[in-house]
Design a protein around this motif. Structure first.
Motif, PDB file in Angstrom:
ATOM      1  N   HIS A   9       7.844 -34.162  21.368  1.00  0.00           N
ATOM      2  CA  HIS A   9       9.155 -33.977  20.729  1.00  0.00           C
ATOM      3  C   HIS A   9       9.932 -32.813  21.342  1.00  0.00           C
ATOM      4  CE1 HIS A   9       6.595 -31.078  18.512  1.00  0.00           C
ATOM      5  NE2 HIS A   9       7.721 -30.371  18.416  1.00  0.00           N
ATOM      6  N   THR A  14      16.422 -35.205  19.806  1.00  0.00           N
ATOM      7  CA  THR A  14      16.274 -36.309  18.855  1.00  0.00           C
ATOM      8  C   THR A  14      17.514 -36.333  17.976  1.00  0.00           C
ATOM      9  OG1 THR A  14      13.862 -36.071  18.856  1.00  0.00           O
ATOM     10  CG2 THR A  14      14.876 -37.287  17.017  1.00  0.00           C
ATOM     11  N   PRO A  16      19.156 -38.558  15.058  1.00  0.00           N
ATOM     12  CA  PRO A  16      19.044 -39.692  14.134  1.00  0.00           C
ATOM     13  C   PRO A  16      20.343 -40.493  14.135  1.00  0.00           C
ATOM     14  CG  PRO A  16      18.311 -37.647  13.091  1.00  0.00           C
ATOM     15  CD  PRO A  16      18.991 -37.263  14.358  1.00  0.00           C
ATOM     16  N   THR A 483      22.972 -46.651  17.393  1.00  0.00           N
ATOM     17  CA  THR A 483      21.795 -46.380  18.234  1.00  0.00           C
ATOM     18  C   THR A 483      22.177 -46.358  19.721  1.00  0.00           C
ATOM     19  OG1 THR A 483      21.261 -48.742  18.243  1.00  0.00           O
ATOM     20  CG2 THR A 483      20.175 -47.357  16.586  1.00  0.00           C
ATOM     21  N   GLU A 490      22.191 -38.940  24.595  1.00  0.00           N
ATOM     22  CA  GLU A 490      21.010 -38.425  25.291  1.00  0.00           C
ATOM     23  C   GLU A 490      21.268 -38.344  26.796  1.00  0.00           C
ATOM     24  OE1 GLU A 490      17.925 -41.101  24.218  1.00  0.00           O
ATOM     25  OE2 GLU A 490      17.650 -40.285  22.199  1.00  0.00           O
ATOM     26  N   GLN A 499      19.163 -29.323  26.346  1.00  0.00           N
ATOM     27  CA  GLN A 499      19.042 -29.933  25.021  1.00  0.00           C
ATOM     28  C   GLN A 499      20.114 -29.436  24.059  1.00  0.00           C
ATOM     29  OE1 GLN A 499      15.058 -29.259  23.596  1.00  0.00           O
ATOM     30  NE2 GLN A 499      14.075 -30.185  25.395  1.00  0.00           N
ATOM     31  N   ARG A 732      11.571 -41.683  28.471  1.00  0.00           N
ATOM     32  CA  ARG A 732      10.637 -42.009  27.377  1.00  0.00           C
ATOM     33  C   ARG A 732       9.228 -42.293  27.882  1.00  0.00           C
ATOM     34  NH1 ARG A 732      15.441 -43.197  24.983  1.00  0.00           N
ATOM     35  NH2 ARG A 732      15.584 -42.733  22.768  1.00  0.00           N
ATOM     36  N   GLN A 735       7.492 -39.009  27.956  1.00  0.00           N
ATOM     37  CA  GLN A 735       7.224 -38.531  26.600  1.00  0.00           C
ATOM     38  C   GLN A 735       6.046 -39.287  25.972  1.00  0.00           C
ATOM     39  OE1 GLN A 735      10.669 -38.150  24.047  1.00  0.00           O
ATOM     40  NE2 GLN A 735      12.027 -37.804  25.792  1.00  0.00           N
TER      41      GLN A 735
END
Length: 806
Positions: A9, A14, A16, A483, A490, A499, A732, A735
Motif C-alpha cells: 500500500h 489509493t 476510493p 473508477t 493515478e 504520491q 499493479r 504491488q
C-alpha cells in the motif's frame, strides 16, 4: 534510521472511487472548467489582462501541454467581452500626396457605412452628373455662352477674311487650324508650280502680302484666344454651377450620418471637402467627348476608385474587444501588407491594396503569439520590438521586392495601436530573453508561470474529473466512470512520480482520454471503465517499448550478463533509466569494482574513456571524498580502485549509481560478497547519506520485469533512497508481487543500512572514524585491514630493504 521494507500500500496512491462524489463524468458538465492547479498563473494572468498601462504585456511560461495557450485564450476572450468594441480602421485616398494614404478611425460599424455611402456616391455621380450636364437647361446656358463667343469670333474672322481677300488670299478652317491659299486673277487657287512661274516682282509682292497676312492671323488669334478661354471658364463654372448642388446634397448627407460618429470627425469632413474639389475638377470626364471614349472611361474609373474606402478593420459584429491567436506570425500576416499589381512592366499599387495584419485587427484587445514562431524571422522580431517600444505601426514591405519590375510604393500613415500581447514561451526562453534583450523583456512585465505539477487534494481530483467530462463533451466521446477517473488520476501521479502531487500536463490526460474512449467504443461500450484505460496504456506502451523489449531479450538470450541470485564480490546490479523522449524505461546494469595496492586512487573507467557526463563524474568525486573520510586515519590511501558499468556503450550520466559504486568498492575491499538479487539506486553525499534520485518507478519496474521473466524466487528486490518513498507509483503487477512476498522494496537513509543488507554483515560505520576503531568483523573493519595490507605492500615496494630487516 533502520532499513525498511515497504508494504504494497506504500507503493502508490489509493483513491476510493466513491470519494469523488459522482458515478460518471456526465454529472459534472454543469460545473465550470477551472484552472486546475494553476491558481498562481491565473492570478497573474488576470492582473496582466486588466492592466491598461503600457508595457504590461504577458509572458506565459510553462511546459508544452500544460494548457497555457488554451487557458490564456479563454481568459483573454472572457476579459475582452467586458471591454468596449474598438473603432473601425479605414484608409482613404490622399488627394495632395497619393503615395501617403490617410488613416481614419470610425465608431464600430461606421467604417462599413462609410464604405457603402462612398460607393453609393460614386454611382450617383456617375449617373447624375451626365444627366445634369446633358439636360435642356444646361444645354441652353451652354449654347448661349458659346453663341456669345461665336459672334465675337465671327466678327474678328470676317475682318481677317477681308484682309486676306484684299491681298488675294482665301482663308478657310481645317481641323481647328487656319489655312490660306493664293488666288489668281479669276479667283482660282494657284498651284505651287503656277505661283513659281509668276514674275519675280509679282512673287515679291505675294511674299510681302503673305507676311502681312500671317501677322494679321497672329493678331486674330491673340484676339480670339482670350475670348475662347473666357468661354471655357464660363463653361467650367456652368458645369460646377449645375453639379455643385448635387455634390453638396450628397456630401452633406454623408456628413450628417458619419462625422459625429467618426473619431476623426474634422479629418473626415476635410476629406469630403477634398472629394468635392476633385469631382468638380474632373467634371469633363463624366460626359461623352469628341476624344478617345475608351480612354475617358478608363480615366473616370480611376477617379471614382479614389473615392472608395479601404476598410482595414471592420468591428461591426464584435460584442467586445478582439482576442485571438496568430499561429503563423509572418511579417505580412502580423504587421499588414501592401499588395502590388503588375501593369505594363511596372508593379503598381494604391491605398485600396493595403491589408491589415493580426496586430491591427487586435487593436483595442488581445493578441497571443508564440515566441518560437517569432524568433524564426529576424525581421519580424525586430519590428515587433519597435512596436512594443513605440506603440505605432507602419505598414510596409519587409524588404525590396524581388522582381525585375519597377514598382510604385506607398507610405501609409502610421497607426497608433493599443494591443495587449500575450507571448507564449518555455521557461528557458523567458530567462534567455531577460538576459539577451532586457529592453524588450521590460515590455512584458507580467510573468505568468504555469506549474508542471501541483499538490493533490479532493478539490484537485474533482477539478480533474470536470476537465475529463468537458473533454468528453467537446470531442463527442463516451463519459468516464468514477473508477476510470481514479485510474487517470493515478496516471497523473505517476507522470510526476509523486504520491502527493499531480501532473499539470493535461495534454497527456486528454490523449489518454481519447485513446481509452477508442478502446471503449471498439468493444461497443457506453461508458469508459478502468479496463479501457489499462488497455490504452498497454497499447501505448506496446507502440513505444521496442528498445526495452530488445534489452530484456538480450538478458534472456545471455548476451547481456546479469546475476539475479546468489552473491558476488565487487559486483552488483545498478538501476538506470533510458529516456528516449517519447518513452522512458528502466534497465539494470552490472556495476563491478576491483581494488589493488597502489597510489592512483579511485579510477572511473567511463570517465577515462570519455563516456561519462559531468554529473556522474561529480558523483564519483564525492564518493572518493567519502571513502577518504572513512579511512582518514590511514591516509594517504594506498589504493588503486577501478569501477566500470559492464556492457554499457552509450555513455553514463547522473549520480544515481553512487551508492552502487560505493557498495562494490567496499565489497571488493572487505572481500564480502553482495546479494545479486537486490538492485540498487541512489546518490550519496560526503556524509554517507543516501539522496533521492529520479526515474524511480521505471528503474524498479525494469528490474522487476527482468526478474519476472527469469522467475521470481522471493529474495529479489531493490534498494532505494528512503527519501524517495513518496515518489513510488508502481504498476499493479509489482504491488501484487510485493504483497505476495515475491519481490521487495527496501529503503535506506544511510549507506551503512544498504551495505548491511547486501552483505549480511554489520557495516561498522557507527564507530569513531578518527580513531579507526572499526570492529574487525564489520564491513569497514575488513576493508580497513585490506587497506593496511595495501599500504604495507606499497611501502615495501618503495623501500625493499625493509623486507630484509623484518
Amino acid at each position: 534510521m533502520p532499513l525498511i521494507s515497504l508494504k504494497s500500500h506504500e507503493l502508490g496512491v489509493t483513491i476510493p472511487p466513491e470519494s469523488l462524489g459522482f458515478e460518471s463524468t456526465a454529472e459534472l458538465l454543469g460545473e465550470p472548467l477551472p484552472w486546475i492547479g494553476q491558481a498562481r498563473a491565473e492570478e497573474a494572468a488576470r492582473f496582466g489582462l486588466s492592466m491598461a498601462q503600457a508595457d504590461y504585456n504577458l509572458f506565459v511560461l510553462g511546459d508544452v501541454g500544460s494548457g497555457r495557450s488554451t487557458l490564456l485564450l479563454q481568459l483573454m476572450q472572457s476579459v475582452a467581452a467586458s471591454h468596449p468594441v474598438p473603432p473601425d480602421l479605414c484608409y482613404l485616398h490622399n488627394f495632395q500626396t497619393p503615395e501617403k494614404p490617410q488613416v481614419h478611425l470610425m465608431a464600430p460599424g461606421q467604417g462599413r457605412m462609410l464604405r457603402q455611402l462612398m460607393a453609393q456616391l460614386s454611382k450617383t455621380l456617375e449617373k447624375e452628373i451626365p444627366q445634369r450636364l446633358e439636360g435642356a437647361d444646361f444645354k441652353a446656358e451652354k449654347e448661349h455662352i458659346e453663341k456669345v463667343y461665336k459672334v465675337e469670333e465671327a466678327k474678328a474672322y470676317a475682318a481677317l477674311d477681308a484682309f486676306g481677300e484684299a491681298r488675294h488670299f482665301a482663308l478657310y478652317r481645317e481641323n481647328g487650324h487656319l489655312v490660306f491659299t493664293l488666288q489668281g486673277d479669276k479667283g482660282r487657287a494657284l498651284t505651287e508650280v503656277e505661283a513659281r512661274s509668276l514674275p519675280r516682282a509679282r512673287r515679291a509682292k505675294i511674299d510681302q502680302a503673305e507676311e502681312e497676312l500671317r501677322a494679321e492671323i497672329s493678331r486674330f488669334l491673340d484676339q480670339t484666344r482670350p475670348l475662347e478661354r473666357a468661354m471655357n471658364v464660363r463653361l467650367v463654372e456652368l458645369r460646377r454651377q449645375f453639379v455643385n448642388p448635387l455634390l453638396e446634397q450628397e456630401l452633406n448627407a454623408i456628413r450628417t450620418q458619419l462625422t459625429e460618429q467618426s473619431l476623426d470627425g474634422p479629418k473626415l469632413s476635410a476629406y469630403l471637402d477634398q472629394v468635392k474639389v476633385d469631382v468638380l475638377d474632373k467634371l469633363a470626364l463624366f460626359t461623352v467627348s469628341d476624344g478617345d471614349e475608351a480612354l475617358r472611361l478608363e480615366e473616370l474609373e480611376v477617379v471614382l476608385s479614389n473615392y472608395s474606402v479601404n476598410l482595414l478593420v471592420d468591428n461591426e459584429i464584435l460584442k467586445g474587444a478582439p482576442a485571438f491567436v496568430d499561429h503563423n506570425p509572418s511579417f505580412r500576416s502580423l504587421f499588414g501588407s501592401i499588395e502590388y499589381q503588375p501593369e505594363e512592366d511596372v508593379l503598381r499599387t494604391d491605398f485600396s491594396r493595403i491589408r491589415a495584419g493580426s496586430l491591427i485587427k487586435a487593436n483595442g484587445g488581445f493578441l497571443m503569439l508564440h515566441l518560437r514562431d517569432l524568433l524564426t524571422d529576424e525581421l519580424v522580431w525586430d519590428k515587433l520590438r519597435r512596436f512594443t517600444r513605440t506603440g505605432r505601426l507602419q505598414i510596409e514591405d519587409p524588404g525590396p521586392l524581388i522582381s525585375p519590375l519597377a514598382s510604385v510604393t506607398l507610405v501609409p500613415e502610421a497607426l497608433s495601436l493599443v494591443v495587449k500581447i500575450v507571448l507564449i514561451g518555455a521557461t528557458q526562453d523567458y530567462y534567455e530573453l531577460q538576459e539577451a534583450d532586457p529592453e524588450f523583456a521590460r515590455r512584458f512585465r507580467v510573468k505568468v508561470d504555469f506549474a508542471e505539477s501541483f499538490s493533490a487534494s479532493a478539490t484537485s481530483y474533482r477539478s480533474s474529473a470536470i476537465f475529463i467530462g468537458h473533454t468528453c463533451q467537446r470531442l463527442g466521446l463516451p463519459h468516464f466512470s468514477n473508477t476510470a477517473v481514479v485510474r487517470l488520476l493515478e496516471d497523473s501521479h505517476r507522470e510526476v512520480e509523486d504520491q502527493s502531487r499531480q501532473s499539470a500536463i493535461f495534454a497527456r490526460t486528454e490523449a489518454l482520454v481519447m485513446e481509452s474512449a477508442a478502446v471503449c467504443q471498439s468493444r461497443a461500450g457506453t461508458q469508459v471503465e478502468m479496463v479501457d484505460i489499462d488497455a490504452a496504456l498497454q497499447a501505448r506502451q506496446r507502440r513505444h517499448d521496442y528498445p526495452d523489449q530488445r534489452l530484456q531479450e538480450s538478458v534472456r538470450d545471455g548476451d547481456r550478463l546479469l546475476s539475479l541470485s546468489g552473491k558476488r564480490i565487487g559486483q552488483i546490479n545498478g538501476l538506470t533509466q533510458v529516456d528516449l523522449g517519447d518513452y522512458r524505461f528502466g534497465f539494470p546494469v552490472r556495476v563491478t569494482a576491483r581494488t589493488f595496492a597502489g597510489s592512483e586512487g579511485l579510477l572511473n573507467i567511463e570517465r577515462e574513456v570519455e563516456m561519462s557526463g559531468p554529473i556522474h563524474d561529480k558523483g564519483v568525486l564525492i564518493l572518493h571524498s567519502y571513502l577518504s573520510a572513512l579511512f582518514a586515519h590511514i591516509a594517504p590511501l594506498a589504493l588503486n580502485a577501478s569501477i566500470v558499468f559492464e556492457q554499457e556503450y552509450s555513455g553514463v550520466e547522473g549520480d544515481s549509481a553512487s551508492c552502487a559504486e560505493l557498495f562494490v568498492i567496499l565489497s571488493s575491499l572487505s572481500g564480502l560478497p553482495l546479494q545479486q538479487g537486490i538492485a540498487v539506486t541512489g546518490a550519496v553525499n560526503q556524509h554517507g547519506e543516501v539522496l533521492p534520485v529520479g526515474g524511480l518507478n521505471e528503474k524498479i519496474e525494469g528490474f522487476f520485469h527482468i526478474c519476472e521473466n527469469a522467475g521470481l524466487d522471493g529474495h529479489q528486490g531493490v534498494l532505494i533512497p528512503h527519501r524517495n518513498r513518496r515518489n513510488l507509483m508502481l504498476e499493479r503487477r509489482v504491488q501484487t508481487a510485493v504483497d505476495e512476498g515475491l519481490f521487495h522494496i527496501y529503503t535506506a537513509g544511510h549507506v551503512s543500512e544498504g551495505i548491511t543488507l547486501l552483505t549480511g554483515v554489520h557495516s561498522g560505520m557507527e564507530a569513531d572514524v578518527s580513531t579507526g576503531n572499526y570492529a574487525h568483523d564489520s564491513v569497514l573493519g575488513r576493508a580497513q585491514k585490506s587497506l593496511q595490507v595495501f599500504r604495507r605492500a606499497c611501502q615495501l615496494a618503495d623501500h625493499p630493504k625493509l623486507a630484509h630487516r623484518r
